[in-house]
Design a protein around this motif. Structure first.
Motif, short mmCIF file in Angstrom:
data_model
loop_
_atom_site.label_atom_id
_atom_site.label_comp_id
_atom_site.label_asym_id
_atom_site.label_seq_id
_atom_site.Cartn_x
_atom_site.Cartn_y
_atom_site.Cartn_z
N MET A 76 0.85 -1.18 0.00
CA MET A 76 0.00 0.00 0.00
C MET A 76 0.89 1.25 0.00
O MET A 76 1.94 1.26 0.63
N ILE A 77 0.42 2.27 -0.70
CA ILE A 77 1.13 3.54 -0.73
C ILE A 77 0.13 4.65 -0.41
O ILE A 77 -1.02 4.61 -0.86
N LYS A 78 0.56 5.60 0.42
CA LYS A 78 -0.31 6.71 0.81
C LYS A 78 0.21 7.98 0.16
O LYS A 78 1.39 8.28 0.24
N TYR A 79 -0.69 8.72 -0.50
CA TYR A 79 -0.33 10.01 -1.07
C TYR A 79 -1.10 11.11 -0.37
O TYR A 79 -2.29 10.95 -0.06
N ALA A 80 -0.44 12.22 -0.13
CA ALA A 80 -1.10 13.44 0.33
C ALA A 80 -1.63 14.10 -0.94
O ALA A 80 -0.90 14.32 -1.89
N LEU A 81 -2.94 14.36 -0.96
CA LEU A 81 -3.59 14.92 -2.15
C LEU A 81 -4.21 16.27 -1.82
O LEU A 81 -4.49 16.56 -0.66
N VAL A 82 -4.44 17.06 -2.85
CA VAL A 82 -5.09 18.35 -2.69
C VAL A 82 -5.93 18.60 -3.94
O VAL A 82 -5.54 18.23 -5.05
N CYS A 83 -7.10 19.21 -3.76
CA CYS A 83 -7.97 19.50 -4.91
C CYS A 83 -7.75 20.94 -5.38
O CYS A 83 -7.01 21.71 -4.76
N PHE A 116 -3.37 3.65 -2.02
CA PHE A 116 -3.39 2.93 -3.29
C PHE A 116 -2.56 1.66 -3.16
O PHE A 116 -1.58 1.61 -2.42
N GLY A 117 -2.97 0.64 -3.90
CA GLY A 117 -2.27 -0.64 -3.87
C GLY A 117 -0.87 -0.54 -4.45
O GLY A 117 0.04 -1.25 -4.02
N ALA A 118 -0.68 0.33 -5.41
CA ALA A 118 0.62 0.53 -6.06
C ALA A 118 0.67 1.95 -6.59
O ALA A 118 -0.38 2.58 -6.79
N SER A 119 1.86 2.46 -6.87
CA SER A 119 1.98 3.85 -7.32
C SER A 119 1.25 4.08 -8.64
O SER A 119 0.71 5.15 -8.87
N GLY A 120 1.20 3.09 -9.51
CA GLY A 120 0.49 3.23 -10.78
C GLY A 120 -1.02 3.32 -10.63
O GLY A 120 -1.70 3.84 -11.51
N ASP A 121 -1.55 2.83 -9.51
CA ASP A 121 -3.00 2.88 -9.28
C ASP A 121 -3.50 4.32 -9.22
O ASP A 121 -4.58 4.63 -9.70
N TYR A 122 -2.71 5.20 -8.61
CA TYR A 122 -3.10 6.61 -8.55
C TYR A 122 -3.25 7.17 -9.97
O TYR A 122 -4.25 7.79 -10.29
N ASP A 123 -2.24 6.93 -10.82
CA ASP A 123 -2.28 7.44 -12.19
C ASP A 123 -3.48 6.88 -12.96
O ASP A 123 -4.18 7.62 -13.66
N ASP A 124 -3.72 5.58 -12.83
CA ASP A 124 -4.84 4.94 -13.53
C ASP A 124 -6.18 5.53 -13.06
O ASP A 124 -7.05 5.86 -13.88
N GLN A 125 -6.36 5.65 -11.75
CA GLN A 125 -7.63 6.15 -11.21
C GLN A 125 -7.84 7.62 -11.54
O GLN A 125 -8.96 8.05 -11.80
N THR A 126 -6.76 8.40 -11.55
CA THR A 126 -6.86 9.81 -11.92
C THR A 126 -7.28 9.94 -13.38
O THR A 126 -8.17 10.74 -13.71
N ALA A 127 -6.68 9.15 -14.25
CA ALA A 127 -7.00 9.21 -15.67
C ALA A 127 -8.46 8.85 -15.93
O ALA A 127 -9.08 9.37 -16.87
N GLN A 128 -9.03 8.01 -15.09
CA GLN A 128 -10.44 7.60 -15.25
C GLN A 128 -11.40 8.49 -14.47
O GLN A 128 -12.60 8.24 -14.43
N GLY A 129 -10.89 9.54 -13.81
CA GLY A 129 -11.74 10.45 -13.05
C GLY A 129 -12.33 9.83 -11.80
O GLY A 129 -13.39 10.23 -11.34
N GLN A 130 -11.64 8.84 -11.23
CA GLN A 130 -12.18 8.11 -10.08
C GLN A 130 -11.74 8.69 -8.74
O GLN A 130 -12.21 8.24 -7.70
#
Length: 144
Positions: free
Chosen positions: A1-8, A18-32
């Protein structure tokens, strides 16, 4: 698991796991990935320093993290059920009705419905308190 500090885009800070660092990129690209305060999907990572832990600490935090995640999902489900059972559904008139309540032109009551990201942003800038309805809890097997 990886934790990111996010801001809108409205500078609401929150964290995402996220399960992996690429999961953030994938979910962001899909607007999730959406801000839990305003619902916008205009979200970016904040600068963070890595936290390095030994095997023992990592194992203990994983157990605590799982219990915390389960507790949070249960609480979000309770909030969702409460809103659905006790608030008035106003459909796509949400922004107009929330504004009318805020301005005293409509009865003060809890409401829920649909609004675009633009409408939500306008409500926030006007000082109207809004929050996204927590999602349905994931079904078993849908949790990453």
């Amino acid at each position: 698991m990886i934790k990111y500090a996010l801001v809108c885009a409205f500078e609401h800070a929150f964290e995402g796991w996220f399960g992996a660092s690429g999961d953030y990129d994938d979910q962001t690209a899909q607007g999730q990935i959406n801000c839990p305060l305003c619902g916008t999907s205009d979200v970016r990572k904040q600068i963070m320093a890595p936290a390095v832990a030994g095997t023992k600490a990592r194992g203990e935090s994983a157990v605590a993290g799982e219990a915390g995640r389960k507790m949070m999902m249960e609480a979000m489900g309770q909030v969702r059920r409460h809103v659905l059972e006790t608030f008035d559904y106003v459909g796509d008139r949400f922004a107009d009705e929330a504004r009318a309540i805020h301005e005293g032109r409509s009865d003060d009551r809890g409401i829920y419905g649909e609004a675009s990201q633009k409408e939500v942003g306008e409500l926030i800038r006007e000082g109207v308190q809004v929050a996204p309805l927590p999602p349905d809890p994931p079904k078993k097997g849908q949790v990453n």
